[in-house]
Design an enzyme around this catalytic site. Structure first.
Site, short mmCIF file in Angstrom:
data_model
loop_
_atom_site.label_atom_id
_atom_site.label_comp_id
_atom_site.label_asym_id
_atom_site.label_seq_id
_atom_site.Cartn_x
_atom_site.Cartn_y
_atom_site.Cartn_z
CG LEU A 31 -2.00 -1.06 1.33
CD1 LEU A 31 -2.59 -1.11 2.74
CD2 LEU A 31 -3.10 -0.81 0.30
CB CYS A 114 0.34 0.85 -10.03
SG CYS A 114 0.18 2.59 -9.60
CE LYS A 153 -1.83 -6.18 -4.88
NZ LYS A 153 -2.19 -4.88 -5.47
CG ASN A 214 -5.96 -7.62 -3.74
OD1 ASN A 214 -5.72 -6.77 -4.58
ND2 ASN A 214 -6.16 -7.32 -2.47
N GLY A 215 -9.06 -8.20 -3.25
CA GLY A 215 -10.18 -7.30 -3.55
C GLY A 215 -11.35 -7.58 -2.63
#
Ligand SMILES: Cc1cc2nc3c(=O)[nH]c(=O)nc-3n(C[C@H](O)[C@H](O)[C@H](O)COP(=O)(O)O)c2cc1C
Length: 335
Positions: A31, A114, A153, A214-215
């Site tokens: 993060l 990103c 990722k 993820n999420g």
């Protein structure tokens, strides 16, 4: 249903020369602006074995000697920490990966998700989704440069009309990625809308390497539901841990069949906010107060007087004044 027996098995990553075991199936996401050493130290308190990540590090900057601290401070930490790199230049990524390996990185993660325009436009982050050949070259070049595992990722795709997550992720696997974390949104979605766990399930079925979902994982119940729906090998927590560094540990406990630790009380959260502020100021001087503000805003929540406290904390001009506010609140909560 996920059973403790299946979830306590470690995830194995082979790498070129240094195999790694992930003993915990709950991961803390990278993060930017949040997952610094001090935040990771708090997450680690509840999740001793979890894989945590640095904030994303620009490989070219690292090559030029900027941002070295983000990597070198790994030496001060316990437990597995992945260094996440972003860039569009394979050689810069390889050089940065070597530095990170030398600094003690558990693995190297390549950011291909990103959404920030400035980064994606140059072909870094999610920009690599539109440059699949370059993406493969980066995975291959970095994998050849280090002996620790290289992971990626990424997101489901660029946008809803340009979407083939299975083909995209298969390609990353063929290029040598040892594990894939899939954020169930497109670049176009940013952080909005619901994460598509069914799309993650399709990728998991298609790949042989471990897949981390993820999420939208904001509780232990979410994590169990996500693993059940996706069949993924683990879950990565993102925004849910902002102001809740205990969440990864709670999820780890749930997945391992252990009792889920209680979230800290209001008093404990105020004391945690004070500890984080003091650590940030010790590490970064008065600038630490600016970084601490957002954390204090997230952590000081959910009790009578919390909105007033947050309002005052955002305006406290010095660390000493912020600490005095936290001390007053702690005394009131303790009485
Ligand atoms: C403030 C913030 C910073 C982030 N920084 C990174 C980063 O450095 N690298 C990365 O791969 N993802 C980054 N992300 C994305 C998260 O790791 C995660 O993939 C995303 O928030 C989805 O998970 P969630 O729905 O649980 O939040 C960031 C997200 C936020 C909100």
């Amino acid at each position: 249903m996920i059973t403790p027996a299946t979830t306590t098995e470690a995830i194995q990553l082979s790498g070129q020369g240094t195999p790694r075991l992930l003993r915990c199936r709950a991961l803390q996401s990278p993060l930017a602006g949040v997952s610094d050493r001090i935040f990771r130290g708090l997450v680690r308190r509840w999740a001793p074995d979890a894989l945590l990540f640095t904030e994303m590090v620009n490989a070219t900057s690292l090559e030029l000697g900027h941002g070295l601290q983000k990597v070198e401070e790994l030496a001060l930490e316990q437990g597995p920490i992945g260094v996440q790199l972003f860039d569009h230049r394979p050689q810069s990524m390889a050089d940065a990966a070597r530095r990170a390996e030398a600094a003690g990185a558990f693995l190297i993660d390549i950011n291909m998700g990103c959404p920030v325009k400035k980064i994606a436009k140059k072909g870094g982050g999610s920009g690599l989704i539109r440059e699949p050949d370059l993406a493969s070259r980066i995975v291959e070049t970095v994998s050849a440069a280090v002996s620790i595992p290289v992971t990626v990722k990424t997101r489901l795709g660029w946008c809803g009309s340009d979407l083939d997550p299975v083909a995209w992720c298969r390609q990353l696997e063929s290029a040598g990625a040892q594990l894939l974390t899939l954020h169930g949104r497109t670049r176009e979605q940013g952080f909005k809308g619901s994460a598509d766990w069914q799309a993650i399930a399709a990728v998991k079925r298609a790949l042989a390497i471990p897949v981390i979902a993820n999420g939208d994982i904001n509780s232990a119940a979410d994590a169990l539901r996500c693993l059940e729906q996706t069949g993924a090998d683990g879950v990565m927590v993102g925004r849910g841990s902002m102001g809740a560094p205990w969440l990864v540990g709670q999820i780890d406990a749930a997945l391992s069949g252990r009792p889920i630790p209680e979230a800290p009380s209001a008093l404990e959260r105020v004391l945690l906010a004070k500890e984080q502020l003091q650590a940030l100021v010790a590490a970064k001087g008065d600038h630490g107060l600016l970084i601490a503000r957002k954390h204090m805003g997230w952590t000081c929540n959910g009790f009578t007087g919390a909105p007033q406290l947050r309002h005052a904390l955002m305006r406290a001009p010095t660390p000493a004044e912020a600490i005095a506010l936290l001390d007053q609140t702690a005394a009131a909560l303790a009485s």
